[in-house]
Write a protein that holds these residues in place. Structure first.
Motif, PDB file in Angstrom:
ATOM      1  N   ALA A  76       0.828  -1.208   0.000  1.00 58.04           N
ATOM      2  CA  ALA A  76       0.000   0.000   0.000  1.00 58.04           C
ATOM      3  C   ALA A  76       0.864   1.260   0.000  1.00 58.04           C
ATOM      4  N   PHE A  77       2.013   1.181   0.626  1.00 59.06           N
ATOM      5  CA  PHE A  77       2.951   2.299   0.741  1.00 59.06           C
ATOM      6  C   PHE A  77       3.682   2.550  -0.572  1.00 59.06           C
ATOM      7  N   GLY A  78       3.626   1.561  -1.474  1.00 52.78           N
ATOM      8  CA  GLY A  78       4.342   1.678  -2.741  1.00 52.78           C
ATOM      9  C   GLY A  78       5.767   1.168  -2.660  1.00 52.78           C
ATOM     10  N   GLY A  79       6.055   0.363  -1.628  1.00 53.04           N
ATOM     11  CA  GLY A  79       7.393  -0.182  -1.451  1.00 53.04           C
ATOM     12  C   GLY A  79       7.711  -1.249  -2.485  1.00 53.04           C
ATOM     13  N   ALA A  80       8.981  -1.443  -2.720  1.00 56.37           N
ATOM     14  CA  ALA A  80       9.428  -2.471  -3.660  1.00 56.37           C
ATOM     15  C   ALA A  80       9.001  -3.846  -3.160  1.00 56.37           C
ATOM     16  N   PRO A  81       8.661  -4.760  -4.064  1.00 54.12           N
ATOM     17  CA  PRO A  81       8.240  -6.105  -3.646  1.00 54.12           C
ATOM     18  C   PRO A  81       9.269  -6.810  -2.754  1.00 54.12           C
ATOM     19  N   LEU A  82      10.547  -6.568  -2.983  1.00 59.40           N
ATOM     20  CA  LEU A  82      11.595  -7.188  -2.169  1.00 59.40           C
ATOM     21  C   LEU A  82      12.191  -6.198  -1.159  1.00 59.40           C
ATOM     22  N   SER A  83      11.414  -5.207  -0.766  1.00 55.53           N
ATOM     23  CA  SER A  83      11.878  -4.166   0.146  1.00 55.53           C
ATOM     24  C   SER A  83      12.463  -4.739   1.426  1.00 55.53           C
ATOM     25  N   ARG A  84      13.559  -4.173   1.864  1.00 58.36           N
ATOM     26  CA  ARG A  84      14.166  -4.547   3.144  1.00 58.36           C
ATOM     27  C   ARG A  84      13.288  -4.127   4.315  1.00 58.36           C
ATOM     28  N   HIS A  85      12.364  -3.210   4.087  1.00 62.67           N
ATOM     29  CA  HIS A  85      11.435  -2.815   5.145  1.00 62.67           C
ATOM     30  C   HIS A  85      10.551  -3.979   5.574  1.00 62.67           C
ATOM     31  N   GLU A 107      27.576   4.482   6.949  1.00 61.93           N
ATOM     32  CA  GLU A 107      28.505   3.551   6.308  1.00 61.93           C
ATOM     33  C   GLU A 107      29.496   2.996   7.328  1.00 61.93           C
ATOM     34  N   ALA A 108      30.019   3.852   8.195  1.00 60.79           N
ATOM     35  CA  ALA A 108      30.981   3.427   9.211  1.00 60.79           C
ATOM     36  C   ALA A 108      30.359   2.430  10.190  1.00 60.79           C
ATOM     37  N   ALA A 109      29.052   2.529  10.407  1.00 55.92           N
ATOM     38  CA  ALA A 109      28.347   1.644  11.337  1.00 55.92           C
ATOM     39  C   ALA A 109      27.921   0.331  10.686  1.00 55.92           C
ATOM     40  N   GLY A 110      28.249   0.155   9.416  1.00 55.03           N
ATOM     41  CA  GLY A 110      27.977  -1.119   8.762  1.00 55.03           C
ATOM     42  C   GLY A 110      26.704  -1.210   7.961  1.00 55.03           C
ATOM     43  N   PHE A 111      26.048  -0.090   7.722  1.00 54.14           N
ATOM     44  CA  PHE A 111      24.859  -0.121   6.872  1.00 54.14           C
ATOM     45  C   PHE A 111      25.316  -0.217   5.423  1.00 54.14           C
ATOM     46  N   THR A 112      24.754  -1.158   4.691  1.00 51.24           N
ATOM     47  CA  THR A 112      25.188  -1.426   3.330  1.00 51.24           C
ATOM     48  C   THR A 112      24.140  -1.104   2.279  1.00 51.24           C
ATOM     49  N   ARG A 126      22.071  -5.119   4.053  1.00 50.17           N
ATOM     50  CA  ARG A 126      22.010  -6.208   3.066  1.00 50.17           C
ATOM     51  C   ARG A 126      23.384  -6.821   2.843  1.00 50.17           C
ATOM     52  N   ALA A 127      23.380  -8.032   2.310  1.00 50.74           N
ATOM     53  CA  ALA A 127      24.632  -8.760   2.086  1.00 50.74           C
ATOM     54  C   ALA A 127      25.491  -8.102   0.999  1.00 50.74           C
ATOM     55  N   ARG A 128      24.859  -7.671  -0.080  1.00 51.43           N
ATOM     56  CA  ARG A 128      25.594  -7.014  -1.171  1.00 51.43           C
ATOM     57  C   ARG A 128      25.318  -5.518  -1.107  1.00 51.43           C
ATOM     58  N   PRO A 129      26.335  -4.707  -0.902  1.00 48.95           N
ATOM     59  CA  PRO A 129      26.125  -3.264  -0.793  1.00 48.95           C
ATOM     60  C   PRO A 129      25.395  -2.677  -2.002  1.00 48.95           C
ATOM     61  N   ALA A 130      24.541  -1.709  -1.720  1.00 51.48           N
ATOM     62  CA  ALA A 130      23.793  -1.009  -2.776  1.00 51.48           C
ATOM     63  C   ALA A 130      23.562   0.432  -2.331  1.00 51.48           C
ATOM     64  N   ARG A 131      23.615   1.317  -3.308  1.00 47.76           N
ATOM     65  CA  ARG A 131      23.322   2.731  -3.054  1.00 47.76           C
ATOM     66  C   ARG A 131      22.479   3.226  -4.219  1.00 47.76           C
TER      67      ARG A 131
END
Length: 143
Positions: A76-85, A107-112, A126-131
């Protein structure tokens, strides 16, 4: 670990909760009962990362505008089907923060997973970094 309600999560985690600057309620689904009873996805490492970012920014509050989303609310929010949320992610309001300092500390705290928006910074681990940039935000994130 997924909990069906904030109350269930609070009961299960009350003796081990070590994140004084964040609450189950602010990270739980905000569909207000439309699709769930306030699901909460617990990830200690994720919360450790949020606390590290806050500490690195001198203790300035991080306002979570969106945390966990149940599948119905994500759609309903319009999030991606595979959203990390749908597990755990947080959109952090940029108001009151230097966007570049917030990004650097995340980034320093490990968010990828780093989503750069006009008014918030999306964080996940996530396992594979993405921006990525949200529509219309790219120029705001250029130095």
């Amino acid at each position: 670990m997924l909990y069906s309600t904030p109350a269930e999560a609070a009961a299960a985690l009350s003796l081990v909760w070590r994140w004084p600057n964040f609450s189950i309620g602010e990270l739980a689904c905000r569909c207000r009962g439309r699709f769930c009873a306030g699901e909460y996805w617990h990830d200690a490492g994720f919360l450790d990362g949020l606390e590290a970012v806050r500490a690195a920014l001198g203790g300035r509050a991080l306002v979570v505008t969106s945390g966990h989303r149940c599948a119905g609310w994500n759609a309903a929010f319009g999030g991606a089907p595979l959203s990390r949320h749908k597990q755990i992610a947080a959109d952090i309001a940029l108001a009151g923060h230097d966007r570049f300092a917030l990004l650097e500390e995340a980034e320093a705290a490990g968010f990828t997973g780093l989503g750069l928006a006009k008014s918030f910074l999306h964080l996940d681990r996530r396992a594979r970094p993405a921006r990525w940039y949200y529509p219309g935000s790219e120029t705001l994130w250029k130095r």
